[in-house]
Every structure is written in structure tokens, then in C-alpha cells.
Design a protein around this motif. Structure first.
Motif, PDB file in Angstrom:
ATOM      1  N   ASP A  91       0.866  -1.164   0.000  1.00  0.00           N
ATOM      2  CA  ASP A  91       0.000   0.000   0.000  1.00  0.00           C
ATOM      3  C   ASP A  91       0.905   1.216   0.000  1.00  0.00           C
ATOM      4  O   ASP A  91       1.978   1.218   0.598  1.00  0.00           O
ATOM      5  CB  ASP A  91      -0.890   0.044   1.242  1.00  0.00           C
ATOM      6  N   VAL A 100      -8.267  12.471  -6.635  1.00  0.00           N
ATOM      7  CA  VAL A 100      -8.831  11.240  -6.080  1.00  0.00           C
ATOM      8  C   VAL A 100      -9.473  10.409  -7.187  1.00  0.00           C
ATOM      9  O   VAL A 100      -9.306   9.182  -7.235  1.00  0.00           O
ATOM     10  CB  VAL A 100      -9.829  11.564  -4.950  1.00  0.00           C
ATOM     11  N   LEU A 159      -6.651   8.745  -9.148  1.00  0.00           N
ATOM     12  CA  LEU A 159      -6.054   7.655  -8.380  1.00  0.00           C
ATOM     13  C   LEU A 159      -6.957   6.428  -8.395  1.00  0.00           C
ATOM     14  O   LEU A 159      -6.484   5.299  -8.554  1.00  0.00           O
ATOM     15  CB  LEU A 159      -5.781   8.098  -6.943  1.00  0.00           C
ATOM     16  N   ALA A 160      -8.256   6.641  -8.227  1.00  0.00           N
ATOM     17  CA  ALA A 160      -9.213   5.526  -8.216  1.00  0.00           C
ATOM     18  C   ALA A 160      -9.274   4.831  -9.578  1.00  0.00           C
ATOM     19  O   ALA A 160      -9.504   3.621  -9.653  1.00  0.00           O
ATOM     20  CB  ALA A 160     -10.594   6.025  -7.810  1.00  0.00           C
ATOM     21  N   ASP A 174      -6.185   0.591  -6.814  1.00  0.00           N
ATOM     22  CA  ASP A 174      -7.210   0.195  -5.852  1.00  0.00           C
ATOM     23  C   ASP A 174      -7.169   1.210  -4.715  1.00  0.00           C
ATOM     24  O   ASP A 174      -6.301   1.138  -3.849  1.00  0.00           O
ATOM     25  CB  ASP A 174      -6.909  -1.214  -5.355  1.00  0.00           C
ATOM     26  N   LEU A 175      -8.051   2.170  -4.747  1.00  0.00           N
ATOM     27  CA  LEU A 175      -8.083   3.238  -3.742  1.00  0.00           C
ATOM     28  C   LEU A 175      -8.650   2.671  -2.452  1.00  0.00           C
ATOM     29  O   LEU A 175      -9.803   2.276  -2.391  1.00  0.00           O
ATOM     30  CB  LEU A 175      -8.926   4.411  -4.246  1.00  0.00           C
ATOM     31  N   ARG A 176      -7.818   2.617  -1.419  1.00  0.00           N
ATOM     32  CA  ARG A 176      -8.218   2.017  -0.146  1.00  0.00           C
ATOM     33  C   ARG A 176      -8.911   3.005   0.785  1.00  0.00           C
ATOM     34  O   ARG A 176      -9.868   2.660   1.457  1.00  0.00           O
ATOM     35  CB  ARG A 176      -6.989   1.436   0.565  1.00  0.00           C
ATOM     36  N   VAL A 224      -9.334   7.576   1.740  1.00  0.00           N
ATOM     37  CA  VAL A 224      -9.005   8.994   1.577  1.00  0.00           C
ATOM     38  C   VAL A 224      -9.399   9.688   2.866  1.00  0.00           C
ATOM     39  O   VAL A 224     -10.512   9.490   3.377  1.00  0.00           O
ATOM     40  CB  VAL A 224      -9.744   9.629   0.388  1.00  0.00           C
ATOM     41  N   ALA A 272      -4.195   9.957   0.879  1.00  0.00           N
ATOM     42  CA  ALA A 272      -4.850   8.852   0.179  1.00  0.00           C
ATOM     43  C   ALA A 272      -3.990   7.607   0.333  1.00  0.00           C
ATOM     44  O   ALA A 272      -2.761   7.684   0.354  1.00  0.00           O
ATOM     45  CB  ALA A 272      -5.038   9.181  -1.297  1.00  0.00           C
ATOM     46  N   CYS A 273      -4.648   6.475   0.431  1.00  0.00           N
ATOM     47  CA  CYS A 273      -3.961   5.185   0.475  1.00  0.00           C
ATOM     48  C   CYS A 273      -4.411   4.385  -0.742  1.00  0.00           C
ATOM     49  O   CYS A 273      -5.608   4.188  -0.953  1.00  0.00           O
ATOM     50  CB  CYS A 273      -4.307   4.438   1.760  1.00  0.00           C
ATOM     51  N   VAL A 274      -3.446   3.950  -1.542  1.00  0.00           N
ATOM     52  CA  VAL A 274      -3.755   3.127  -2.705  1.00  0.00           C
ATOM     53  C   VAL A 274      -2.971   1.822  -2.620  1.00  0.00           C
ATOM     54  O   VAL A 274      -1.867   1.773  -2.083  1.00  0.00           O
ATOM     55  CB  VAL A 274      -3.440   3.848  -4.037  1.00  0.00           C
TER      56      VAL A 274
END
Length: 64
Positions: free
Chosen positions: A3, A22, A25-26, A30-32, A34, A55-57
Motif C-alpha cells: 500500500d 482522487v 487515483l481511483a 485500488d483506492l483504499r 481517503v 490517500a492510500c492506494v
């Protein structure tokens, strides 16, 4: 599969640009998660406030 945590921020049309970031990124990862937005004043320059978020991807990439 790592991640990745990303710092997002803008002071030029910040609501619009963070939404676009955002969305992009999505579309690519795989956007985990925000975070909520945080408004912060500029420290050094006399400019508009910054809107920041995290953001966590999930990249799907391996370390090798």
C-alpha cells in the motif's frame, strides 16, 4: 503487495483539484482510503490557504 500513502494538496481551486486527483487515483489503482480534507494556511508565502488530504492506494506491485 504494498500500500502507498500519498499526500495531496492544492491552493488553486483546491476542492476541484483534490476531487480530480482522487478520481484519477481511483481509476489507476485500488483506492483504499481517503482522509477528510484539512485547510491549512501557507507558511512562507502570502497565498490562498491549502487544502490537504491523504490517500492510500494498493498498487499491486511487488518489491522485486
Amino acid at each position: 503487495m504494498p500500500d502507498v500513502y500519498l499526500g495531496l494538496g492544492s491552493n488553486l481551486q483546491p476542492e476541484r483539484h483534490l476531487q480530480l486527483a482522487v478520481r484519477e487515483l481511483a481509476a489507476r489503482f485500488d483506492l483504499r482510503a481517503v482522509s477528510s480534507d484539512n485547510r491549512n494556511p501557507a507558511i512562507v508565502f502570502d497565498v490562498e490557504d491549502f487544502l490537504n488530504a491523504l490517500a492510500c492506494v494498493h498498487t499491486g506491485k511487488t518489491d522485486q
